[in-house]
Every structure is written in C-alpha cells, then in structure tokens.
Design a protein around this motif. Structure first.
Motif, PDB file in Angstrom:
ATOM      1  N   CYS A 121       0.835  -1.216   0.000  1.00 66.17           N
ATOM      2  CA  CYS A 121       0.000   0.000   0.000  1.00 66.17           C
ATOM      3  C   CYS A 121       0.865   1.260   0.000  1.00 66.17           C
ATOM      4  CB  CYS A 121      -0.921   0.024   1.219  1.00 66.17           C
ATOM      5  SG  CYS A 121      -2.276  -1.146   1.123  1.00 66.17           S
ATOM      6  N   VAL A 122       1.884   1.250   0.849  1.00 69.00           N
ATOM      7  CA  VAL A 122       2.761   2.425   0.922  1.00 69.00           C
ATOM      8  C   VAL A 122       3.464   2.627  -0.423  1.00 69.00           C
ATOM      9  CG1 VAL A 122       4.847   3.347   2.008  1.00 69.00           C
ATOM     10  CG2 VAL A 122       3.068   2.299   3.420  1.00 69.00           C
ATOM     11  N   ALA A 123       3.939   1.527  -1.019  1.00 69.05           N
ATOM     12  CA  ALA A 123       4.611   1.644  -2.313  1.00 69.05           C
ATOM     13  C   ALA A 123       3.660   2.220  -3.366  1.00 69.05           C
ATOM     14  CB  ALA A 123       5.149   0.283  -2.756  1.00 69.05           C
ATOM     15  N   ILE A 124       2.410   1.751  -3.355  1.00 67.00           N
ATOM     16  CA  ILE A 124       1.441   2.275  -4.333  1.00 67.00           C
ATOM     17  C   ILE A 124       1.200   3.763  -4.079  1.00 67.00           C
ATOM     18  CG2 ILE A 124      -0.947   2.155  -5.178  1.00 67.00           C
ATOM     19  CD1 ILE A 124      -1.027  -0.734  -4.289  1.00 67.00           C
ATOM     20  N   GLY A 125       0.945   4.081  -2.816  1.00 71.00           N
ATOM     21  CA  GLY A 125       0.631   5.466  -2.470  1.00 71.00           C
ATOM     22  C   GLY A 125       1.771   6.415  -2.809  1.00 71.00           C
ATOM     23  N   MET A 176      -7.455   1.102  -4.764  1.00 69.96           N
ATOM     24  CA  MET A 176      -6.699  -0.145  -4.621  1.00 69.96           C
ATOM     25  C   MET A 176      -6.117  -0.261  -3.217  1.00 69.96           C
ATOM     26  SD  MET A 176      -5.643  -2.977  -5.810  1.00 69.96           S
ATOM     27  CE  MET A 176      -5.794  -3.157  -7.573  1.00 69.96           C
ATOM     28  N   ILE A 177      -5.616   0.845  -2.691  1.00 68.97           N
ATOM     29  CA  ILE A 177      -5.090   0.816  -1.318  1.00 68.97           C
ATOM     30  C   ILE A 177      -6.216   0.469  -0.342  1.00 68.97           C
ATOM     31  CG2 ILE A 177      -4.143   2.273   0.528  1.00 68.97           C
ATOM     32  CD1 ILE A 177      -2.535   3.742  -1.651  1.00 68.97           C
ATOM     33  N   GLY A 178      -7.387   1.083  -0.557  1.00 70.31           N
ATOM     34  CA  GLY A 178      -8.529   0.775   0.298  1.00 70.31           C
ATOM     35  C   GLY A 178      -8.908  -0.688   0.220  1.00 70.31           C
ATOM     36  N   LEU A 179      -8.965  -1.213  -0.997  1.00 74.25           N
ATOM     37  CA  LEU A 179      -9.311  -2.625  -1.174  1.00 74.25           C
ATOM     38  C   LEU A 179      -8.330  -3.516  -0.412  1.00 74.25           C
ATOM     39  CD1 LEU A 179     -10.067  -2.754  -5.029  1.00 74.25           C
ATOM     40  CD2 LEU A 179     -11.736  -3.056  -3.211  1.00 74.25           C
ATOM     41  N   LEU A 180      -7.044  -3.188  -0.538  1.00 75.33           N
ATOM     42  CA  LEU A 180      -6.024  -3.996   0.126  1.00 75.33           C
ATOM     43  C   LEU A 180      -6.171  -3.934   1.643  1.00 75.33           C
ATOM     44  CD1 LEU A 180      -2.925  -3.183  -2.103  1.00 75.33           C
ATOM     45  CD2 LEU A 180      -3.834  -5.460  -1.685  1.00 75.33           C
TER      46      LEU A 180
END
Lengths: 670, 670
Positions: free
Chosen positions: A388-392, B498-502
């Motif tokens: 998640c952090v990498a995506i964000g 996507m972060i929320g889904l994860l």
C-alpha cells in the motif's frame, strides 16, 4: 546538471549490452561450476539421477507447452490483435523457457559439486551454490532484457510487447503450477509411505520417490521460481511502457515517449551491474558459522540494493531531469526488502511466531494447525501495508506511471535476489546427496548448515516473489484500465465492479482449492506406487535392489501436467470471456483477484514456512525434540504446509499476473 | 389494479402490529415451553447449571457493553451527528440485547424439556426445540421491526435510523465475537484435557469444563447467531431506507419517498406472517426417522419462502404499481436458499466433499487437513455466484435500491430460518443432558437423532448468515457510497481505491488471525484450570466430588470478553480513522473487506462443518470407525474446524457489516 539527457550513452544499445553481459556472466559461471569436482561415482550417480529426472520433467512439459503456445499464437493471429504480437508471444515463451532450462540444468549439476565442495571447506559449498543461483538469476535477467529490447527495437509498439509478457506468463503457468504440483506430490508421497509407514529417514535412497522428491525441489524452487520472477520482471517493464508510451508531464517537466519507455529499461540494465558488483562481495571466510554464511549472502542482497539506489538516483536525475520517478523506484525497492524481512520474521524459529507454533504442538496437531494458520493470516499485515505504501508513494510522486516504476524498483536487483533464492534448493539437494551418498558425518553437517541458510533465503525469496507479483499485477491492471478509456469513470459504486471484485476473489480461492486437491491426488498416486514397489520388490527395503526411481518421476510429471489443465485453463479463459462480456466486470475481477490473491498467497506461504521451521525447531532438541508428541504434531503441520507454501501459495502469484497480462493483451479487442 | 396504493391497510401501523404479533407469539410460545415437564432433579439440575452459566456470561457481558454503548453515544452527541442518532443507537443496542437475552433464557430452559419430551416421543423433542427456536426468531424479528418503526415514526430521518443499526451491530460484536471466543475456548479446553488426555467421553459430567462447553453452544449459536441476524435484518431495511429516501423513478413509474421507505418495512412485516403460517406445518408424525424430522423443518423453511414470495408479489404489484422491485426481492430470497443448499452439500456426510475428507483421514491428520481446507475453499463457488447473481439481478431491475431489497428478500423469512437454526444448539444441549444425566439408551439415541437434524440446519443456517451478512454489507456499502456524492466518480483506476481494497482485505485476515489466536489463548487457560482441578481434587475423576464448573465458566467468560477488545476495537476504529483521512480509501476498504470477508467466512465455516461431519461419518462405522487411525486424524480436523466455523468465520459476518454500518453512520461527518 538537471535536464541533460544522455542518449549517447544511455539508450537501447546500453540495455542490450547489459543483457548480453548478464548472459555471458551466467555462461562463464556455468563453465566454472562444471569444472568443479563431482566426487565419487556413487555420489555423482545420485546427481545424475536428479538431473535426468529434472530433464525428463522439462521434456514432458515441453510437449503440451508447445501445443499451448501454438494454439494461443493462432488465436492471436486470427483475432484483430496485431500479428507481431504472436511472434513476441513466442519469443517471450522461448526466452523464459530457455532461462529455466539452463538454470535447472546448472542447478542439478551444482548440487553434488556443492556437497563435494563442502567436503574441503564449507565456504566452497556456499560459493558453488551461490554461483549456481547467479547463473539462474543472470540468465533470467539477461534473456528478459534482451528479448524485450529486441521486440521494442523491431516494433516500437506497446501493444505488441505485451505479447512477450504473455509468453513469459505461459511458461510461468506451466513451471510454477505444474511444477508446484509435481514437487509436492513427490514430497508428500515419499514422506507418507517412507517416513510415516516404513519409518525410514528422509532422503533415504531405498525410497522409490526420493529422486522425484529431489527433482521436485529443482522443478518447483528453481524452474518455477525463475519463471515466476521472469514474468514479474518482464511484466513490470511492460506495464511501465504501456502506461508511459504516450509521454506525459511530471511536476512541470515533460517526459517524452522515448524517455518514458527507456527509463524502466535503463533501470533494469543498471540492475544487472548492481547485482554483478555486489556478487563479488559474496565471499565467506573459512570455517564459517551459519551467521557468517548468512552475512555473506546478505551482503549481496543489501549491497546490490544500495548500489542500485545510487545508480537509480543518478540515472533519474540525469536522464529525466527530475527526481520524482526516483522516489517511486525507491518505494518499490524498499517495499521488497520490507516484505522479505517480514516473511523472515514470521517463518524463522529465532522469532516468536514460529516458536508459538512449536509450543502449540505440545497440545497436539490441532493446536499446531490452528496456531500456524493464525500466524499465516497475521503475517499479511506488514507485506500488505508495504505494498500500500509503495502504491501510495509511487502514485503521489509519479502518477500512474509511478506504479510500474515501483515494481521495476522492487525487481531491479533480481539477478541477485534470484541468486540467493536458487541457492536454497541447490544446497537442499546437496544435503540430500550427502545423506543418500553416505558422505560422512562432517560433510553432512556442513551441507545441512548450508541448507539452513538456504531455508532463510528461500523464505525471504518467497515473500519477495509474492510482493513483486502483486505489485506487477497492480501495474498491469493499471495499464489495462488506462487502455480502456471508458473505464476511467468506472466507479466502485457500480454493482458491476462489485460483481467483478467478487468473481476475482472467488477465482483465487477456487484456484487454490484446485491446486491443493491436485497435490492430494498426485500424492495419493505416488503412495500407491511406492507401496507397490515395496511389496513387489522386498529387496528394496533391505537395500539389495534399486527401486524404480523412474516410475515415480513419471507419476509426478503426469500429476503435475494433468492437474494443471483446469486451473491453468481457468486463469486464461475466465478473463477473456469476462472481458468480452463486460470490460468493467473484468476490471473489478482483476482488482479482486490481486487483493485476495496477495492475502491468500502470503498466508499460505508463511504458514507453510513457519510450520516447517517449527518442526525443525523441535528437531533441534527443543520442547522434547525428535520423537516427542510435540514433534509428531509438528510433522503434521509441516506436511499440511507443503502444498500451502510450495504449490497453492506460489501458484497464486501466477494467477494474478497471468489474468492481468491476458487482459492487457486483449485490450484492443474489448 | 396496478398503481393503486393501499395506504389504508399497508402503513407503518401495519408494520407495528406485525412486530407486536411476532413478540406476542414468542411470549406465548415461551410460556408453553416453560409448562413442559423438566424431568428428574438430576437432569434438571444440569439444565440449571447451563442456564446459570449462560446468564453469568450475559451479565458479565453487559458491564463492558454498557460502558461501550455509553462511550459511543457520547461520541455521537459531541460530534456533528444529529443527537437523536445516539438515542436510536441505544434503542438498537437494547432491542438486540433483549432479543438475545430472551432467546437464550428460553433456549437454556428448553434443552432439558426437549430431552424429557423426547422420552415420550421423538416428535415432542422436535416440537420443543423448534418452539424454542421460534421464540428466538420471533423475538429478533419483532423487536427489530418495532424498534425501527418507532425510530422512523418519531424522526423520519434516514440518518438517525442508521444509529439503530449501529446499536444492533455493537451487540452483535459482543455476542458473536466475544461469544465465539467463549464457546470454542470452552469446547477445545474441555476436549484437550477430557477427551485427549484423560480419555473420558464428551459431555462427561466429571469434566469441569463440560458446563462451560454447553453454555458455549447457547452463547455462540443462540445469542451470537441471533444478534448477527438481528443486525443483518435491521441493516437490510436501513440501507433500503438510506438509498430510497429521496424517492426515485423506476421503469417510468415514480416511487415516492414514503413508498420507498415503507416498502422494505412492509415486506418484513409480511415475512412475520409468512413465518408464522409456515410454522404451523412443522409437525412431525410419531416415531419419525431423521429424514422425516428433516422434512418437518424443511416444510417450515421452504413453505415460508413460497408464502412470502406470493405475499411479496401482491404487495409489490399493489403498493408500488410495478413488479421490478419484486424481482430484486426474489433474487435475494432465491440466493439465500441456494447458499443454504450449497453449504449443506459441502458439509453433509451424505455428499462427496465430506466423504473425501473422511477418506483422506486414512493417510493421517495432514491429508485430512489439506483436503478439508481445499473443500472449504472450493465451497465458495456457489455462494459467491449466488450473491453476484442477486446483485446483478436486483440492480438490473431496481437500480441501487434493488440491492437492499434483495437483502430484505433474503432475510424476510428470518423468523423461520432463525427458528430452525436455534433448534440446533437446543437439541445439541438436549443430547448432552441426556448423556450427562444418564437418561437411558433410547432417549439418548433419540436426542442424538434430533441433534443430527440440528447439525444440518445449523450448517444451512451458517451459510445463510454469511450470505445475508454479505448482501446486507453490500447494501450498506452502497448506501455509504451513495451518501457521499463525490464518491460517484470514484474509479477503481485510482490507486486510493486499490489501497482501500487492500486494507479492507487485510483487515479480514488480521481479524481472523486475532480471533483464532484468542481461542487458542482461552483454550490454553481452560486446559490449565481443568488439569489443576483433576490434580487437586482426585475425587472428580472417580465421580465422587463435583468439579468446580463455575470456575471454568468464569475463564471462558473472561477469555471471550478480554480477547475481543483488540479485534472489536479495530472493527470500530479503523473505518472511522480511515474515513476521516480519506473517504475514498474507506469506500475501497469496505468493498475489499466484503469480498475477502465473504470468501474467508465461507471457507472457514464450510471447512469446519465438513471436518466435523467427516469425523461423525467415521464414527458411524465407516472407514474403520471409532478408535481407528482415520478416526484420530478426523478428530484433529474436527478440532481445527472448531474455531474456524464457530469463532473466526462467523466473526467475519460482524466485521464486514459493522464496518459498513459505522461508515454509513459517520457519512455526515466525512
């Protein structure tokens, strides 16, 4: 200095040279390994058996694989997709298969040499095992880079280069899913009759399935892991191209189409050098302890990451003229390391989670299983947050383009990470050969120490494979979504998306159920064969007759290839059918499969790893040691963990990437 | 006839009357049950112990619960939410707690009466068990309907009525999560020392944890299940109101705000009558076989569904003037039945999946576990597709409003479905009392037959609870998304989603890990206590001294309440914090939690149910029967399945609804 582009040095030529250097290094290392002594005939014969078995599996695999590749190529050609996609597809499949073939050949030639090398000096064993891993790592990186460079040079088409990725995915499907079923059918079959029924030790040459079991380590952990990461490596670059090919503006700086396409290539090319430089430092002193051996490998992994970070900083600064994409890159690199360390924490017996499983074994197998499963589920926390952090971060700094760059970052030092991964099964085999060949207490003890180090690197490697698969799949998914403009407005309030998410999640569970029951079927066929051999040839157990190793290898091979048809077919067909029906549902499906697949894969891998090491922890003499009730319970957990960590878990990596890749390939038709 | 609205008959008054009739029926049935004979003192004393233990748990639960409710009420008041939300919240909590309290009181009074009733005639036992279930069912439905009617009548506010739902969710959290930990800590603790170490039979009165174990059945399967479905029932109506309150147009027909709000109320009210009418047909003949007993209950379940479908057809036609919402309603009703039947197929030993687990037990506990886990994962297929079809159909016919209407459809005959669910634990207890109280072979055999029927209805009930939880959560999620206009454009291409889904998916895994390890901790405390009692009072095992049942009940109670703090806190706090940070991520989080939670809940519930019945299948004399190695392996699977199916699985129902409810409640602040 900012803003000065360096096309004179940094171009596709540079990437091609890096790819060539990677392959040449691999070949030189391979020749060096083959020159090492392979010991007495009795010992080297064992290695020959494993080598022959591995080749037998590959050769059996190539037949259905060729049929599969031809059918897909024809489908590509008869649809409205650009025809060269079919050639790119074939090239991708060929490159990945070649990398796996060479890597496995060398791994099965290295095992005995590592054992014999350890006879002289334990550091020698490490060097040979690591060199074998580096052959695999450099072959994967070299062939992927070269292949991608050729396709881009000839076509300059983001659509066509996806074909290369899909080719790589197809090989990964066969190697990881088929190979995963192979390895655990052999392992469980060997254990259930050998260890449980006949009470003969592990790796006993009287067990007809013992060679299949050792072959399995190579099939699953060398060829399977290699093909898995080849796919991720190619996929990360391809998704960066697909998203960036139109060019874009970042923080006011214009990134041209060429820059956007070359940047991931150049990062990957620099990664070859970072890995090779760091490899030089992987040199243990004489008479090393486990800690020292470990440090030697760690120097390689962390060293290459640091070198790569420096390279990437300068490249980004000079080539793109702004640092934002560098932060995206670093977020992926850091996430990979965080995931690896988290997996180590949850699966190593030095730490609390695995010890809690060992303790729970004292009240029987049920509490062992419950605790292990709970540890596995809990172990998802850090890896998922890291993703998640990498995506964000990557999105914050470099927009949608940042996400594949983060994936490229995580995979940039793949030459090195794959080398330390492949080191594991080679030394696992070396320990097995030392045991089977009766090489004496000291060598066996050394080989086992090398194997123990390999278990840690394997745990980290599995986490890394999962993390990079997820990030690559997310990058491919982003590229898919970006490729269909009307999906831009696809709100998750739309029930179609919820239906897609549910179907995507469902696929990961059903896929895991299928691969898990495939192992069960294969193992049960193996059990019958081993029992039959013991019954029909009583000389085997007395050590007078050689068992029919070949027959067991055939059973595993057949189990692996036959039982992958349904799950593999699902992975290819469902996204195509759903996409043709409704591309929105397909978007949701991909997202759902990634989310659930990532969680399930981590749970299965870490629960399996922790069960394995909890058993070893007890075998080291803790909580009653070998033969205690706690040990019996821990053996149950270890056996349950086998298909978790080596079949169903890793197969999910393939599922999520393959479905995203198929979707991206067929975007032009949707 | 179309288009003629019938406000003169069908209005809130009608709903209030239906609620009152439900409660009155429950009270009349309760008095009838209490009039039934409760047998000899020795037997009725056992029931008293269970009753006292159950009340002790409830009373202990009420203290932290009251604190929790007060804190939340204060938070609601000090924020910008409308103050009456706090009163609605308290009312919702009160209604649900009252329903659970009455249901559990009667269930623990009915167990002995069912056993004694079966002494005369097996049909009598069924009648008492079913009546007890109907008390629970009608209390839940009656209090939920009455409470919701009052809140709507007084406030006419969709925002405020969500408070009622959140109150119900809070009780569900305590009853289902705390209760789930309670029941399995007691069960596993009792088994690990009693059955495994001391080799005394199940339900042996010498086991100090035996009463806690029997209390647990009521705490988990009566109070927990009731609160879970109270929450779903209220949640489905609330989400229909939240989405429909503005009025809308459907197929050219205008649906006024009042119609949109009253329609789900009226459906639910008609469901009371459908359930009561069908209940009349639940009458077994004398001396019935398992099949006949089963048929009697099935008549109730399917009969009420058919009656309800007819009612709904006429209501929709007359009240709304078009049939489209009726199709949405039917899709939910049908999905509920499909899910129930699928769960029955995967967990009953008559069918292939459970038999395959029993067969795999022949090669030891590891293959039993692997096969069971694979069956559990594979069993997600039909339920998830059923949910997808229900979403797709209901949305197609009635837009976003259709989704909560499908949930209302699935839950409309809750009075009946909950009655057949609650029947299970009552007769499970009855069988236990017959065993403990030495009521003779024939009675015990009859009680066990009644129990066996209860196991099937329990399996169906669990599937139904999961399916309705998922559909309700999706409806609440839709209401949340519809409540924040800028989320309309929330594309799943956005990395925030996507972060929320994860994170949402992650929460379900971490939550399951926490609840599973909570059971482990509780069971281990119980093991220590039971061992201590056996050691300090040697008279217990000789049958000379009574064990200290009370102490074990306290341990389970403490384990349940203490260990739910962290998972419960997560479920409430995470959505609020994430929502305040970024409502988009919260949207993704809810979707991710629903998808992964549904899959995981089905897997855990069905794997657990199938392991349980595979063990029973072997105990019936198959594959070697009791005492065989296959049986020992199957016992391991059964024990692993305990927290799967009775703690972590059902707790996920609460998690996904609670998070959606919290989010919907706090929408005005986001």
């Amino acid at each position: 200095m900012l803003g000065i582009s360096l096309p004179s040095i940094f171009g596709l030529g540079f990437v091609g040279i890096a790819g060539a250097i990677a392959m040449i290094s691999a070949i030189l290392l391979a020749f060096w390994i083959l020159k090492q002594p392979k010991g007495e005939k009795e010992v080297s014969d064992l290695s020959e058996h494993i080598y022959d078995g591995a080749m037998a599996f590959l050769n059996s695999e190539y037949k259905p694989l060729t049929v599969f590749v031809i059918i897909i190529a024809i489908i590509i050609i008869i649809t409205d997709l650009p025809n060269p996609s079919a050639y790119a597809f074939i090239l991708g499949a060929f490159c990945s298969a070649l990398a796996g073939n060479i890597g496995m050949r060398i791994a099965t030639k290295s095992n005995v040499r590592a054992a014999v090398g350890a006879e002289i000096d334990i550091g020698n064993g490490l060097k040979i095992g690591f060199a074998s891993g580096l052959v695999m790592g450099m072959m994967v990186v070299g062939l992927a880079l070269t292949g991608l460079t050729i396709v881009w040079y000839l076509t300059k088409s983001a659509e066509i280069i996806v074909g290369f990725g899909f080719g790589a995915s197809s090989i990964a499907l066969f190697a990881r899913v088929g190979g995963g079923i192979y390895t655990k059918a052999a392992d469980m079959g060997a254990d259930l009759v050998g260890k449980v029924e006949e009470k003969i030790p592990e790796d006993d040459p009287r067990n007809p399935a013992v060679i299949a079991d050792n072959v399995g380590d190579n099939v699953g952990d060398v060829a399977g892991m290699g093909a898995d990461l080849f796919e991720s490596y190619a996929g990360s670059i391809i998704s960066a191209i697909a998203i960036g090919v139109g060019g874009f503006t970042l923080s006011g700086v214009e990134i041209t189409s060429e820059q956007a396409v070359f940047y991931p290539f150049l990062l990957a090319a620099l990664g070859v050098f970072a890995s090779l430089i760091a490899a030089i430092f992987v040199r243990p002193g004489k008479g090393s302890e486990i800690g020292d051996l470990h440090n030697a490998l760690n120097k390689g992994v962390f060293g290459s990451a640091v070198i790569m970070a420096i390279f990437a900083y300068f490249l980004t600064n000079r080539y793109l003229g702004l640092l934002d994409p560098f932060y995206a890159f670093i977020s992926g690199l850091a996430a990979g390391i965080a995931i690896g360390l988290a997996c180590e924490y949850f699966t190593e017996s030095r730490f609390r989670p695995t010890q809690s499983i060992a303790e729970a074994s004292q009240t029987g197998p049920a509490t062992n299983i419950i605790t292990g499963f709970s540890v596995g589920m809990g172990s998802t926390l850090i890896p998922v947050i890291a993703v998640c952090v990498a995506i964000g971060f990557s999105f914050h700094f470099a927009g949608l383009y940042g996400i594949p760059i983060a994936a490229v970052g995580m995979l940039s030092t793949l030459g090195m990470t794959l080398a330390t991964d492949t080191y594991g099964p080679v030394n696992d085999n070396a320990a097995g050969i030392a045991e089977m060949g009766g090489m004496g207490e000291e060598v066996r003890e050394r080989a086992e120490r090398l194997d123990a180090v390999g278990n840690t690197t394997a745990a980290i490697g599995k986490g890394f494979a999962i993390g990079s698969a997820a990030l690559t799949a997310i990058a491919l998914f982003s590229a898919y979504m970006a490729g269909i403009p009307e999906l831009e407005q696809l709100s998750i309030t739309e029930p179609t998306v919820m239906i897609g998410l549910l179907i995507g999640g469902l696929l990961t569970f059903v896929f895991s159920a299928l691969t898990m029951s495939a192992v069960g079927k294969g193992a049960s066929a193996m059990v019958k064969e081993v029992r039959k051999q013991f019954q029909e040839m009583p000389g085997i157990l007395k050590g007078e007759t050689d068992p029919d190793y070949q027959k067991c290898i055939e059973i595993s091979t057949k189990a692996g290839l036959k039982n992958m048809i349904i799950p593999g077919g699902l992975a290819v067909a469902v996204p195509i059918l759903v996409g043709l029906w409704n591309p929105k549902i397909l978007g949701g499906l991909l997202a759902g499969s990634i989310v659930t697949g990532l969680l399930l894969a981590i749970t299965l891998a870490n629960a399996g790893g922790a069960w394995d090491n909890a058993k070893k922890y007890i075998e080291e003499g803790n909580l009653g040691g070998k033969g205690s009730e706690a040990h019996a319970a821990a053996v149950t957990g270890d056996t349950v963990g086998d298909p978790f960590k080596d079949t169903s878990g890793p197969a999910l990596n393939i599922l999520i990437k393959l479905m995203a890749m198929v979707s991206l390939l067929f975007v032009p038709l949707l």
